[in-house]
Design a protein around this motif. Structure first.
Motif, PDB file in Angstrom:
ATOM      1  N   TYR A   1      -3.602   4.319   7.027  1.00 40.44           N
ATOM      2  CA  TYR A   1      -3.790   2.918   5.949  1.00 40.44           C
ATOM      3  C   TYR A   1      -4.533   1.707   5.799  1.00 40.44           C
ATOM      4  N   ASN A   2      -4.489   1.469   4.785  1.00 43.23           N
ATOM      5  CA  ASN A   2      -5.151   0.734   3.559  1.00 43.23           C
ATOM      6  C   ASN A   2      -5.358  -0.957   4.130  1.00 43.23           C
ATOM      7  N   MET A   3      -6.336  -1.028   4.713  1.00 46.36           N
ATOM      8  CA  MET A   3      -6.396  -3.004   5.422  1.00 46.36           C
ATOM      9  C   MET A   3      -6.582  -3.448   4.540  1.00 46.36           C
ATOM     10  N   THR A   4      -7.218  -3.480   3.003  1.00 50.66           N
ATOM     11  CA  THR A   4      -7.671  -4.102   2.374  1.00 50.66           C
ATOM     12  C   THR A   4      -6.140  -5.284   1.823  1.00 50.66           C
ATOM     13  N   ARG A   5      -4.832  -3.884   1.349  1.00 48.96           N
ATOM     14  CA  ARG A   5      -3.455  -4.337   1.188  1.00 48.96           C
ATOM     15  C   ARG A   5      -2.564  -4.704   2.346  1.00 48.96           C
ATOM     16  N   ASP A   6      -3.365  -3.986   2.986  1.00 48.54           N
ATOM     17  CA  ASP A   6      -2.171  -3.784   4.608  1.00 48.54           C
ATOM     18  C   ASP A   6      -1.104  -3.635   4.539  1.00 48.54           C
ATOM     19  N   VAL A   7      -1.345  -1.943   4.105  1.00 47.41           N
ATOM     20  CA  VAL A   7       0.088  -1.031   3.450  1.00 47.41           C
ATOM     21  C   VAL A   7      -0.455   0.102   4.360  1.00 47.41           C
TER      22      VAL A   7
END
Length: 124
Positions: free
Chosen positions: A48-54
């Motif tokens: 889960y990429n928290m910066t991109r929310d994906v």
């Protein structure tokens, strides 16, 4: 996507990665058989990429998926001795979790770290 060329099919007598075997058993008194495959242990990582929310997935070419889709969509066969000419590899693409087999004498955690870096470019 890369072009897939010179596809050939042969009988597999042995493999470093899979070992097919047949299991015989009785179920409620009825004799049965089941074909199985023993394979390496593996890891799969949900990223889960928290910066991109994906969530991050990996696009991979999978030969078994390619063969199945080619046979279904283009009415080809994949029997021992068959061959195919050049084809577009898009039919073999899958979207999947970052994953890898545990074949390097590493812990599951270290294998996961290495696979995330190799397949996704993330250092975790």
């Amino acid at each position: 996507m890369d072009k897939i060329q010179d596809v050939r099919f042969v009988e597999m007598k042995e493999s470093r990665f899979v070992k097919p075997f047949r299991m015989f058993y009785k179920q409620d008194g009825k004799e049965k058989a089941w074909d199985c495959v023993k394979a390496h242990d593996s890891v799969a990582i949900l990223i889960y990429n928290m910066t991109r929310d994906v969530f991050v997935f990996v696009e991979q070419f999978r030969p078994a998926v390619y063969v199945d889709r080619m046979c279904r969509e283009k009415s080809l066969t994949a029997d021992s001795g068959d061959s195919w000419s050049e084809n577009d590899g898009k039919l073999g693409l899958t979207l999947e979790l970052c994953a890898g087999i545990m074949d390097k004498n590493m812990s599951p955690e270290d294998t996961a770290v290495a696979e995330v870096l190799e397949e996704c470019g993330y250092k975790i």
